[in-house]
Design an enzyme around this catalytic site. Structure first.
Site, short mmCIF file in Angstrom:
data_model
loop_
_atom_site.label_atom_id
_atom_site.label_comp_id
_atom_site.label_asym_id
_atom_site.label_seq_id
_atom_site.Cartn_x
_atom_site.Cartn_y
_atom_site.Cartn_z
N PRO A 1 0.85 -1.19 0.00
CA PRO A 1 0.00 0.00 0.00
C PRO A 1 0.89 1.25 0.00
CG PRO A 1 -0.08 -1.12 2.13
CD PRO A 1 0.86 -1.90 1.28
N ASP B 1 5.89 2.34 2.22
CA ASP B 1 4.97 1.24 2.50
C ASP B 1 4.15 1.63 3.73
OD1 ASP B 1 3.78 -1.13 3.31
OD2 ASP B 1 5.51 -2.37 2.76
N HIS B 2 2.87 1.84 3.52
CA HIS B 2 2.02 2.35 4.61
C HIS B 2 1.79 1.31 5.71
CE1 HIS B 2 -0.32 5.24 6.56
NE2 HIS B 2 -1.26 5.49 5.67
N ARG B 3 2.18 0.05 5.43
CA ARG B 3 2.07 -0.96 6.50
C ARG B 3 3.12 -0.72 7.57
NH1 ARG B 3 2.82 -6.18 2.90
NH2 ARG B 3 4.46 -4.79 2.18
#
Ligand code: CAO
Length: 442
Positions: free
Chosen positions: A238, A414-416
């Site tokens: 994401p 990476d939004h995680r």
């Protein structure tokens, strides 16, 4: 060495059958009953199993040969075979005969090939995976049973969960071979594959020549590899892209001054070397950006080393060589290394090890142009910095507008792993480093 001829056993009422597929190669080790070749008459096709266990020394048949009972298929070194593994020719002959009889009543060419109930290779004794586990699980059994393919190809297709009814055969008379099944899977993975698993229909095949002249060129190996990597990153990570700017007026003045002084020694420092330095300073301040998720996706691996990847544009496509231990190197060393790596990349001289072990990637399009772009994270890294072309701009200093050189930055992450607030903190820090390079020394 004990060499034995492996011959065609009793194949029932057939005088002569054509070899349509060779299922083994010289050097292969086979067990009793492993399929060796597929033969086809005008009434049926069947796989001929091995009557012995051993290592294939020499193949004696080619595709297209007509063979009959007693013809030598291959020479086998049977010196290692165990008594227990060996079976008699009679057993094999009986088995083959049974298969032939079972297939004979079938009518059309496509119906001639029997399902893979027989001669499973002992080298792969495990149970076949169920179709439920497969991404291509929707097998139409009726269509599958009518597909024109040998038992081993059927077995292979079932292992991969491929519906043979959808596969186009490229062998004689449209028979489906193993390569056709592999190509079908590759195509499914590269085009509709990931999309299909997301419930997205694959792109339809379009004949563009109906709209005008066209020319088709194959993608380079690098194009294809890069395509695979960026596609995987794009669909599995994401992404968020944080845009920012850095005032590099002072940095550029210093770089130009250094450039003049070092020109005689043939040394050139590009803006990218400063950016590498600034990135390292920011990675030290925000260690989460120097990490990778582990394979489970449940743990973060924080790296204590600083290997910086630099995207290099080459005529064959994009590659990302890595500056190792960049935190231990001077601006001059980094500049020279970028130049050396770029030359190596364009001369196709990079080794796989030159492109491994990166922590964070910088993609600079500053030498080319553009105002902003959204780079794709170079997985398993968690962030990438895009750098666009710097521009002289009027900047308000509190009392008046001043001409300042402004560098556009685009940080994708990476939004995680990284939250938006940290993304903005990282670019703010980076911008501060580049705007006042003295801060990088601290
Ligand atoms: N703004 C303005 N000018 C810039 C600049 C920037 N951000 N970055 C570089 N320049 C200037 C350089 O100073 C140099 O000018 P001079 O020769 O007058 O000094 C000129 O542009 C050319 O620089 P360069 O591109 O040769 O050198 P570099 O160190 O900046 O970059 C490399 C090297 C290998 C990164 C680059 O050549 C390259 O391949 N870039 C493309 C990367 C790419 O394709 N990325 C997209 C990947 S998709 O995410």
């Amino acid at each position: 060495m004990s060499i034995k001829e492996i011959v065609v056993p009793d194949i029932g009422d057939f005088d002569s059958v054509e070899v349509i597929e060779i299922l083994v190669a010289e050097g292969d080790t086979v067990q009793v009953e492993d399929s060796l070749i597929t033969v086809e008459s005008d009434k049926a096709s069947m796989e001929i199993p091995s009557s012995e266990s051993g290592t294939i020394v020499k193949l004696k048949v080619n595709i297209g040969n007509d063979i009959s009972e007693g013809s030598v298929i291959l020479m086998m070194d049977v010196s290692d075979q165990t008594q227990a593994a060996a079976k008699t020719d009679t057993n094999i002959a009986t088995k083959t005969k049974e298969e032939t009889i079972r297939k004979e009543p079938e009518k059309s060419t496509h119906e001639k090939m029997a399902p893979a109930k027989s001669t499973p290779a002992k080298s792969s004794p495990g149970k076949l995976p169920t179709n439920k586990a497969s991404p291509t699980a929707n097998i139409d059994e009726k269509r599958f049973s009518k597909a024109y393919a040998s038992p081993s190809v059927r077995k292979f297709a079932r292992e991969l969960g491929v519906d043979l009814g959808k596969v186009e055969g490229t062998s004689r008379k449209g028979r489906i071979n193993k390569e056709d099944v592999k190509d079908f899977v590759k195509k499914a993975m590269s085009t509709g594959g990931s999309g299909a698993s997301l419930g997205i229909k694959p792109m339809p095949e379009i004949d563009f020549s109906q709209f005008g002249d066209i020319e088709t060129t194959a993608l380079s190996k690098i194009n294809k590899l890069t395509g695979e990597y960026v596609h995987r990153s794009w669909v599995t990570i994401p992404h968020v892209t944080q845009f920012d700017e850095a005032d590099i007026t002072e940095m550029e003045a210093f770089r130009k001054q250094m450039g003049k002084e070092m020109e005689k020694e043939g040394i050139k420092i590009t803006p990218l070397a400063f950016i590498v330095w600034a990135v390292i300073a920011s990675l030290k301040a925000f260690p989460r950006f120097n990490s990778s998720l582990d394979a489970t996706g449940e743990n973060l691996i924080l790296k204590k080393y600083f290997n910086i990847g630099v995207a290099v544009d080459t005529p064959n496509g994009l590659v990302v060589p890595v500056i190792r231990e960049a935190d231990q190197k001077s601006l001059v060393e980094i500049s020279q290394e970028i130049r050396d790596l770029a030359v190596k990349a364009r001369d196709k001289k990079l080794k796989p090890s030159d492109m491994q072990g990166g922590c964070f990637t910088i993609s600079s399009l500053g030498g080319i142009g553009g105002t902003k772009f959204t780079p794709i994270v170079n997985a398993p890294e968690v962030a990438i910095l895009g750098v666009s072309r710097s521009k002289m701009q009027p900047v308000w200093n509190g009392t008046e507008f001043e001409p300042r050189l402004v560098l556009p930055l685009s940080l994708s992450y990476d939004h995680r792993v990284i939250d938006g607030a940290d993304g903005a903190r990282f670019t703010t820090h980076l911008s501060k480093m580049l705007s006042d390079i003295r801060r990088m020394m601290v």
